[in-house]
Design a protein around this motif. Structure first.
Motif, mmCIF file in Angstrom:
data_model
loop_
_atom_site.group_PDB
_atom_site.id
_atom_site.type_symbol
_atom_site.label_atom_id
_atom_site.label_comp_id
_atom_site.label_asym_id
_atom_site.label_seq_id
_atom_site.Cartn_x
_atom_site.Cartn_y
_atom_site.Cartn_z
ATOM 1 N N ILE B 150 0.824 -1.220 0.000
ATOM 2 C CA ILE B 150 0.000 0.000 0.000
ATOM 3 C C ILE B 150 0.857 1.269 0.000
ATOM 4 N N ASP B 151 1.940 1.261 0.769
ATOM 5 C CA ASP B 151 2.785 2.456 0.810
ATOM 6 C C ASP B 151 3.380 2.742 -0.571
ATOM 7 N N ASN B 152 3.784 1.665 -1.257
ATOM 8 C CA ASN B 152 4.317 1.849 -2.611
ATOM 9 C C ASN B 152 3.239 2.366 -3.563
ATOM 10 N N ILE B 153 2.007 1.874 -3.377
ATOM 11 C CA ILE B 153 0.896 2.340 -4.237
ATOM 12 C C ILE B 153 0.700 3.851 -4.036
ATOM 13 N N LYS B 154 0.745 4.261 -2.780
ATOM 14 C CA LYS B 154 0.548 5.689 -2.494
ATOM 15 C C LYS B 154 1.686 6.527 -3.087
ATOM 16 N N LEU B 155 2.885 5.992 -2.981
ATOM 17 C CA LEU B 155 4.058 6.694 -3.525
ATOM 18 C C LEU B 155 3.948 6.815 -5.062
ATOM 19 N N LEU B 156 3.570 5.716 -5.680
ATOM 20 C CA LEU B 156 3.460 5.710 -7.147
ATOM 21 C C LEU B 156 2.317 6.614 -7.621
ATOM 22 N N THR B 157 1.235 6.654 -6.833
ATOM 23 C CA THR B 157 0.112 7.540 -7.176
ATOM 24 C C THR B 157 0.587 8.994 -7.172
ATOM 25 N N LYS B 158 1.383 9.300 -6.161
ATOM 26 C CA LYS B 158 1.902 10.670 -6.037
ATOM 27 C C LYS B 158 2.721 11.037 -7.283
ATOM 28 N N MET B 160 2.447 9.809 -10.168
ATOM 29 C CA MET B 160 1.568 9.888 -11.341
ATOM 30 C C MET B 160 0.847 11.233 -11.402
ATOM 31 N N ILE B 161 0.327 11.652 -10.252
ATOM 32 C CA ILE B 161 -0.413 12.917 -10.220
ATOM 33 C C ILE B 161 0.516 14.093 -10.536
ATOM 34 N N LYS B 162 1.740 14.003 -10.022
ATOM 35 C CA LYS B 162 2.684 15.107 -10.265
ATOM 36 C C LYS B 162 3.453 14.938 -11.568
ATOM 37 N N LYS B 163 3.172 13.841 -12.273
ATOM 38 C CA LYS B 163 3.821 13.552 -13.561
ATOM 39 C C LYS B 163 5.345 13.508 -13.445
ATOM 40 N N GLN B 164 5.810 12.983 -12.319
ATOM 41 C CA GLN B 164 7.261 12.868 -12.129
ATOM 42 C C GLN B 164 7.714 11.466 -12.528
ATOM 43 N N SER B 165 8.924 11.377 -13.042
ATOM 44 C CA SER B 165 9.426 10.054 -13.429
ATOM 45 C C SER B 165 9.925 9.309 -12.192
ATOM 46 N N ILE B 166 10.074 7.986 -12.341
ATOM 47 C CA ILE B 166 10.515 7.176 -11.207
ATOM 48 C C ILE B 166 11.630 6.203 -11.616
ATOM 49 N N ASP B 167 12.403 5.777 -10.629
ATOM 50 C CA ASP B 167 13.378 4.692 -10.803
ATOM 51 C C ASP B 167 12.926 3.567 -9.874
ATOM 52 N N PHE B 168 13.149 2.325 -10.258
ATOM 53 C CA PHE B 168 12.878 1.201 -9.355
ATOM 54 C C PHE B 168 13.603 -0.055 -9.831
ATOM 55 N N VAL B 169 13.638 -1.044 -8.940
ATOM 56 C CA VAL B 169 14.237 -2.330 -9.283
ATOM 57 C C VAL B 169 13.095 -3.341 -9.422
ATOM 58 N N ASN B 170 13.091 -4.061 -10.528
ATOM 59 C CA ASN B 170 12.041 -5.041 -10.785
ATOM 60 C C ASN B 170 12.627 -6.451 -10.738
ATOM 61 N N HIS B 183 7.891 6.686 -16.612
ATOM 62 C CA HIS B 183 6.693 7.403 -16.161
ATOM 63 C C HIS B 183 5.544 6.439 -15.920
ATOM 64 N N MET B 184 4.866 6.670 -14.826
ATOM 65 C CA MET B 184 3.689 5.855 -14.505
ATOM 66 C C MET B 184 2.566 6.200 -15.492
ATOM 67 N N TYR B 185 1.890 5.181 -15.983
ATOM 68 C CA TYR B 185 0.691 5.428 -16.785
ATOM 69 C C TYR B 185 -0.532 5.170 -15.901
ATOM 70 N N ARG B 186 -0.685 3.928 -15.477
ATOM 71 C CA ARG B 186 -1.795 3.633 -14.562
ATOM 72 C C ARG B 186 -1.511 2.353 -13.789
ATOM 73 N N PHE B 187 -2.276 2.141 -12.733
ATOM 74 C CA PHE B 187 -2.255 0.858 -12.042
ATOM 75 C C PHE B 187 -3.172 -0.090 -12.800
ATOM 76 N N LEU B 188 -2.816 -1.356 -12.804
ATOM 77 C CA LEU B 188 -3.681 -2.367 -13.406
ATOM 78 C C LEU B 188 -3.945 -3.420 -12.334
ATOM 79 N N TYR B 189 -5.203 -3.562 -11.965
ATOM 80 C CA TYR B 189 -5.557 -4.502 -10.894
ATOM 81 C C TYR B 189 -6.358 -5.655 -11.470
#
Lengths: 463, 320
Positions: B150-158, B160-170, B183-189
């Motif tokens: 959930i914390d990551n979801i909230k971070l990623l939402t932020k 997305m709303i601010k249109k900021q790019s992100i780095d992460f390890v997958n 750049h985040m496009y959307r969550f897919l559930y």
């Protein structure tokens, strides 16, 4: 140009069958739609299409002529259209404008009383008198001889919807406590975001959409009212796999079923059957137990017992024409064995094919995933191992239950115990050509699946 | 109370918004009122229709006076405008629905403890609709939502709303990959298996990356990079030009199953030589899912020769 009276006189019950068909199948001609809705005449069909065109935007309702054939159909892309456009069907029901004005005025006056309770003219000793006094002053209401009755009827409806509360002791009407007033702006945004998420897949998603609309309007209203700047709009951020918008059209029936189950009351269901191009409507009294559905196809069924209390039935909720709660109670405990069965398998039809479903033992099904050279032509060993790992990962994410065991770097086994094996056929088929069911004396899945492939080979001209 | 009720009707909310709009100072003349009405009304877009609705006597909440067509209210008690607003309230069913959602750990996690507890208290006299005892999902997996993400979801939402790019390890089945400046496009559930994924766009190699949130770590928002991408348009380019074209064999409920299986894709349907056909436009990054969907349908569908994925399906059928 769309005409006002045409737009507002429809209500959902009238257009639900056509909306469902347009959403699920689309249609090609009046003749085609007639086979699905026999009472649809040419004149009615053209008229209904005009109404649909005026309600829904072009990008979701495709009514273009293709190869001289009209193919009206709802078509949308889940990445483009996140909001359920079918909700518009809920908003077109016709009511007289007069009432709309009266409800708003009553709410405003009660709101005014709440805010100015100390300053109200003492000569006017009840809210109804104050309302009546207002009615006298307002030209809109001038001449309403039954003003007290009108006000009381409207107040009753406002109580039913939950906007107004009535205190019997002091006979006081007031605006219902609005908990939104106690929330910070960030909290309203969080609530809205939670609702946005559940809008995509929860039952009764119409209520999610309505609540979001209420919160949005409330936020705008508070924003101006209190001059709060910088309300962050909640973005539409969620997409859902297998999102079936059409279920929203069943929400009213679903809500009635939910109430009946929660109150242990029986239902009277008017149900439409299509048998050999003939439409038959039957009316049954039934004991509602569960609503079962699936995410993949989104079909919703009411699991119930007929009035004779012996036969379990599944009613396809799409086909319900009318439904109401009747004042006959039932005991849920009497049906606990059926409910217990549902925990073992979700296909009651298949379960009741068994001689004694309650005593039936789960059947073991084994599927071997094999990434050998014959199946994975042109792939090196390391690539086959990689493919095996990826597929195992997908099975892990998507399997309903069961376990995975490694056999070799390019093989693994998935085992599951289930009461009605045929349920799992589509899942196994989706992993072709790697997943193959192991033959067993307890089920005939291999024969059935091989039959499907054989049919497909014929269809593709391979054999 | 029917869900399709008059208080959710367009007319009711339109009148409420007209009243509140006036007292909130949104308009003072008839022209401004029409403009405002058009702005708030997401149902009727027709100019003539708007005039007709406004001219309707039911909406004569206002007197129209002088040559400037100034609007003034008929119902007026004092000069304190804020007291004349029509309150905006949730219906009982909406409250019942929220109360029911509060029984779900995921809803509570999205809202946070403080808000959830506050709502519990506010809704204590409201009945729950009791979804958990009524709905049975035939294809739902017996697993709980992973609330640790959930914390990551909230971070990623932020981001997305601010249109900021992100780095992460997958972390995938084949190892770890570092994604930078995406750049985040959307969550897919996926509700059936409670799987949370993100769809991201990498502008560097113009690739759409689909990741499972529970498998990503070390998320970093590039705060300085506020130059957002119009990800929607970029994702749109990933839609296949050649659709999936299938002939449907009408066996059992196949017609309905096929149409419903692809109901959230852009589709076209037609009827030719006594057969139903469906064309499905999907996105390149969904190819594996679409392939599995077609295979799951078995002999209910046969691909046309000019269809996307024809060669893949043909070769699978050949070796079965």
């Amino acid at each position: 140009m769309a005409k006002t009276h045409t737009l507002t006189k429809k209500n959902l019950k009238d257009i639900k069958p056509l909306l469902l068909i347009m959403y699920i199948y689309g249609c090609y001609s009046q003749k085609d739609i007639e086979s699905k809705i026999p009472e649809m005449t040419i004149k009615k069909y053209e008229k209904e299409l005009t109404i649909l065109k005026s309600i829904f935007e072009r990008d979701v309702f495709n009514n273009e002529s293709v190869k001289n054939k009209k193919r009206p159909k709802f078509s949308y892309d889940r990445y483009d259209n996140i909001a359920n456009f079918l909700i518009k069907a809920y908003k077109i029901k016709n009511y007289t404008h007069d009432n709309m004005r009266i409800y708003n005025d009553i709410l405003r006056i009660l709101y005014f009383i709440d805010k100015n309770i100390k300053d109200i003219d003492l000569k006017i000793n009840s809210p109804i008198d104050l309302l009546a006094d207002t009615f006298d002053k307002d030209i809109f209401y001038n001449g309403d001889a039954n003003k007290y009755l009108t006000i009381k009827n409207c107040l009753k409806e406002l109580i039913d919807i939950g906007f107004v509360s009535y205190n019997e002791q002091n006979e006081k009407y007031s605006i219902t406590y609005n908990f939104l007033d106690d929330l910070e702006k960030e909290e309203i945004n969080s609530l809205m975001q939670g609702l946005y998420f559940f809008r995509g897949f929860s039952p009764l998603s119409s209520q999610s959409i309505f609540a979001i609309e209420t919160l949005k309007e409330y936020s705008n209203f508070k924003k101006d009212y209190e001059n709060i700047e910088d309300y962050v709009d909640v973005e539409d951020v969620y997409l859902f796999k297998d999102n079936h918008f059409n279920n929203i059209l069943n929400d009213n029936d679903i809500y009635i079923i939910i109430q009946a189950i929660n109150q242990n009351k029986m239902l009277e269901v008017e149900y439409i059957h299509n048998i050999k191009n003939e439409t038959i409507i039957t009316i049954n009294k039934c004991i509602p137990l569960k609503i079962f559905t699936d995410y993949k196809y989104g079909r919703q069924y009411l699991l119930c017992f007929n009035e004779d209390k012996k036969t379990p039935t599944n009613i396809f909720i799409n086909k319900i024409n009318n439904i109401k709660i009747i004042n006959t109670s039932f005991k849920k405990e009497d049906y606990s064995s059926t409910i217990e069965l549902l925990n073992k398998s979700y296909s009651l039809n298949q379960l009741y094919d068994l001689k004694d479903p309650l005593k039936a033992e789960p059947i073991l099904i084994e599927v071997i995933f094999d990434f050998n050279e014959n199946v994975c032509k042109n792939l090196e060993l390391n690539e086959r191992v990689k493919l095996c790992e990826n597929t195992k990962y997908t099975v892990e994410l998507t399997k309903r239950q069961g376990k995975i065991e490694d056999i070799s770097p390019t093989q693994f086994k998935y085992s599951i115990e289930i009461l009605s094996p045929t349920e799992i056929i589509p899942y196994i088929r989706s992993f072709a050509p790697y997943g193959n069911v192991v033959e067993s004396e307890y089920h005939n899945l291999k024969i059935k699946i091989d039959e499907d492939w054989s049919n497909l080979k014929k269809a593709y001209g391979i054999i | 109370m029917e869900l399709f009720n008059k208080f959710k009707n367009n007319d009711f909310t339109n009148i409420r918004q007209l009243i509140n709009g006036y007292y909130l100072g949104k308009y003072t003349t008839l022209d401004e009122m029409k403009e405002y009405f058009q702005e708030i009304n997401n149902f009727v877009k027709d100019d003539d229709l708007i005039s007709k609705l406004l001219d309707d006597k039911a909406i004569t909440i206002f007197k129209i006076e002088d040559t400037h067509e100034t609007v003034s209210p008929i119902l007026d008690y004092s000069s304190n405008y804020n007291e004349y607003l029509s309150p905006i309230l949730l219906t009982i069913t909406e409250k019942e629905y929220i109360k029911t959602l509060l029984e779900q750990p995921l809803f509570r996690a999205l809202l946070g403890d403080t808000l959830s507890n506050k709502l519990d208290k506010s809704l204590q006299d409201i009945n729950s609709l009791n979804f958990k005892d009524i709905f049975v999902y035939r294809d739902s997996l017996n697993r709980n939502d992973n609330l640790e993400i959930i914390d990551n979801i909230k971070l990623l939402t932020k981001s997305m709303i601010k249109k900021q790019s992100i780095d992460f390890v997958n972390t995938t089945a084949n190892g770890k990959y570092i994604s930078k400046d995406v750049h985040m496009y959307r969550f897919l559930y996926t509700p059936a298996n409670k799987l949370w994924q993100i769809i991201t766009y990498n502008k560097e190699d113009k690739r759409v990356i689909l990741c499972t949130i529970s498998k990503i770590s070390d998320i970093k928002i590039n705060e300085n990079n506020t130059k957002g991408l119009e990800t929607h348009e970029l994702i749109e380019k990933k839609k296949v030009k050649r659709p999936l074209k299938m002939k449907i064999n009408e066996i059992f409920n196949s017609l309905e199953r096929v149409f419903l299986a692809f109901s959230d894709y852009e589709v076209e349907t037609y009827y030719k030589n006594n057969n139903h056909f469906i064309e499905v436009y999907y996105y390149e990054f969904e190819e594996r899912k679409v392939l599995r969907d077609v295979l799951a349908l078995g002999d209910a569908v046969v691909l046309e020769k000019d269809s996307a994925l024809y060669d893949e399906i043909y070769s699978i059928v050949s070796i079965m």
